[in-house]
Design an enzyme around this catalytic site. Structure first.
Site, mmCIF file in Angstrom:
data_model
loop_
_atom_site.group_PDB
_atom_site.id
_atom_site.type_symbol
_atom_site.label_atom_id
_atom_site.label_comp_id
_atom_site.label_asym_id
_atom_site.label_seq_id
_atom_site.Cartn_x
_atom_site.Cartn_y
_atom_site.Cartn_z
ATOM 1 N N ASP A 68 0.846 -1.192 0.000
ATOM 2 C CA ASP A 68 0.000 0.000 0.000
ATOM 3 C C ASP A 68 0.883 1.243 0.000
ATOM 4 O OD1 ASP A 68 -2.927 0.967 0.412
ATOM 5 O OD2 ASP A 68 -1.742 2.146 1.848
ATOM 6 N N GLU A 101 -4.664 2.620 -4.434
ATOM 7 C CA GLU A 101 -3.201 2.708 -4.328
ATOM 8 C C GLU A 101 -2.600 1.428 -3.751
ATOM 9 O OE1 GLU A 101 -4.839 4.665 -0.507
ATOM 10 O OE2 GLU A 101 -5.450 4.357 -2.596
#
Length: 601
Positions: free
Chosen positions: A474, A517
């Site tokens: 992440d 993301e």
């Protein structure tokens, strides 16, 4: 009346009394046809003193069987009459039964001759129909119709036609049916393009015509002509002009292949082999398996012990051997040549096929024949794609020890043409397949494909085969990047992170965009300690330097959660859950770190 199609008996006698007697005699025996035009009969038997083949042939349009009634005929005259085609010569005073027998015999002979003529005509018709069917099956018409359909779809003309030049200077159009019949002005512009071997344009009766020459071996064979509504002078579009040229080139290629096929019609076995090879190549979507099919086919069709296919690298002028037969595997794996060097390199550079009858005597490549070659002849042909030469196909060493011939060159050229289409289709299929599973923004795989691969990896590991490790990655504080710099910059950052992730893992590993993301990486490693090293490399590759985006150098870090397959983790969703938990811990511990979470039941 005689049966339908039976020979017509025609009485031709100068004596009216005899003529009447013969008519009555033959009518009583159902041998005389009283109605109809003798010239329209399939066959004719003439009887009387004027029954002469030469005299009646002009009137009847055929040479009849003749029963001549004449008295006092000498042996020499008899021989001359029989030689002229007279069937029987009888005295005028012959018994009626003898005349009837002679006419019946002549009638039977005429019937046999008519049947033979009909059989011969039927045979000729069958041969011509078979020849036409064979010509159509080779596919020129279908190929040219495909060219026209492509032109209609890509360029959207009102009408289009392929004009082919004949030997007498006439030009014949090929269209897609009556609705595409060329209007006035088509032929004039097409002829101008054909005569000048250059693109031509013209406006006639409110219609705009654009034509591009079809050039084959420096000879213009015709033109592809497109018709548009002339709403003002349509400007020549460079892309359209290039597209028309490419489509016309396909037409030229179809004509070339058809002519090559024409040279091969004498060998039905070879044509059948090529047909089977084409089907095999057309059904293969894996490039590497296709390369193997190509070299196998070339070896078999040309009777060669050694065959190689060298494929040009995408971004460098180097040919690498991708498939071979009769060449040691260690040699094939390392074989490469620079474009322009050696035999294969020169063919790749020139784009022209090369047939060498004797390598030692050839002025271009003259050199002693190597020991591994039993024959000093070879054939080397280019494999052409849209943007140039994609590869080179070579055969050496005839299995029977003989030299290659011009026919082998033709076979290889045709095979290379088929191979080029198949390679193009396979690459397109692979590209489309790759696009279907690739994220358009980052260039890594999509979540859907990741889910499929994770399920397969879990199934394989559950069966006791190779294990794997899952990384959930992440981007830290990514929302701040979007808030501070805008979403376009955020997209650049995501692309940069994806590129660094791909560079940090091996080709066998899989990188996918999991969502937003967040990324997922499947490492094909069963060793947790080795996987930790890779995970740390992934983290550091992102953090080690800023990502340059829109005049900004943006420092980016990632947090990594790591889970390894273990007994009990037989559900792909559970593997993701464990890795997600590790990722959450990495976030809560301050981010920019790797956390491994063993599975706990």
């Amino acid at each position: 009346m005689s049966e339908v199609g039976a020979p017509l008996v025609l009485v031709v006698d100068s004596d009216s009394v005899v003529r009447a007697m013969l008519c009555d005699l033959l009518a009583a025996q159902d041998l005389h046809e009283f109605v109809g035009d003798p010239a329209a009969a399939a066959s004719v038997v003439a009887v009387g003193d004027q029954a002469s083949p030469a005299a009646l042939a002009g009137r009847l349009g055929q040479s009849p069987e003749c029963v001549l009634l004449r008295d006092a005929v000498s042996p020499d005259e008899m021989a001359e009459l029989l030689a002229s085609g007279v069937s029987h010569v009888l005295p005028r005073t012959s018994p009626p039964a003898l005349i009837v027998a002679a006419v019946s015999r002549a009638r039977h002979v005429a019937q046999l001759r008519a049947d033979a003529d009909r059989a011969a005509q039927a045979q000729r018709t069958l041969v011509m129909e078979s020849l036409a069917a064979a010509t159509e099956n080779i596919g020129l018409v279908g190929a040219l119709e495909a060219v026209l359909r492509a032109a209609c779809v890509v360029l959207s003309p009102v009408r289009c036609a392929l004009w082919l030049a004949g030997r007498d200077g006439e030009m014949a159009p090929i269209t897609l049916g009556a609705s595409h019949a060329p209007s006035p002005g088509h032929e004039a512009v097409a002829r101008l393009a054909q005569e000048t071997s250059a693109p031509a344009r013209g406006v006639t009766a409110g219609k705009l015509f654009e034509a591009h020459p079809i050039v084959l071996d420096e000879r213009c064979e015709g033109a592809l002509c497109l018709e548009y509504e002339a709403t003002g002078d349509r400007p020549a579009d460079a892309d359209d002009t290039e597209t028309i040229a490419v489509i016309a080139g396909h037409a030229a290629g179809a004509i070339r292949r058809d002519r090559l096929f024409a040279d091969l019609r004498s060998s039905s076995v070879t044509i059948q082999s090529l047909f089977e090879v084409g089907l095999a190549m057309a059904s293969e979507t894996s490039p590497q398996r296709l390369f193997e099919v190509i070299v196998d086919s070339a070896s078999r069709i040309c009777g060669a012990e050694r065959c190689s296919l060298m494929v040009r690298e995408r971004h460098v002028a180097v040919l690498r051997m991708r498939a071979s037969r009769g060449i040691p595997s260690n040699v094939a794996r390392s074989a490469q040549v620079t474009v322009g060097e050696g035999i294969a390199g020169s063919v790749a550079e020139s784009g022209e096929a090369l047939f060498i009858a004797d390598i030692e005597a050839d002025l271009r490549f003259g050199r002693p024949n190597a020991q591994q070659y039993r024959s000093s002849s070879l054939v080397c042909v280019p494999v052409r794609l849209r943007d140039g030469v994609a590869g080179v196909l070579c055969v050496t060493n005839k299995t029977d020890g003989s030299a290659f011939t011009a026919n082998d060159l033709n076979l290889m050229t045709l095979l290379a043409s088929q191979a080029a289409v198949a390679i193009d289709n396979a690459e397109r299929y692979q590209d489309l397949n790759e696009r279907a599973i690739t994220d358009g923004l980052t260039g890594v795989y999509l979540r859907r494909y990741f889910d499929e691969c994770l399920a397969k990896a879990t199934e394989t590991a559950s069966a006791g085969a190779r294990g794997f490790v899952l990384l959930m990655v992440d981007v830290d504080h990514f929302k701040k990047v979007n808030d501070n710099y805008g979403h376009p910059v955020g997209d650049i950052v995501l692309r940069g992170v994806a590129a660094r992730l791909k560079a940090a893992v091996r080709d066998d590993d899989l990188v996918a965009r999991y969502g937003g993301e967040e990324f997922a990486v499947i490492l094909s490693l069963g060793d947790v300690e080795k996987a930790k090293v890779v995970a740390e490399r992934v983290r550091s590759s992102v953090a080690e330097s800023p990502i340059h985006a829109d005049h900004h150098d943006i420092a980016v870090t990632v947090s990594v959660g790591m889970a390894a397959y273990e007994a009990g983790l037989d559900d792909p969703g559970m593997v993701v859950t464990v890795a997600d938990a590790a990722l959450y811990r990495a976030k809560s511990m301050g981010r920019n770190r790797v956390v491994y979470a063993p599975f706990e039941e």
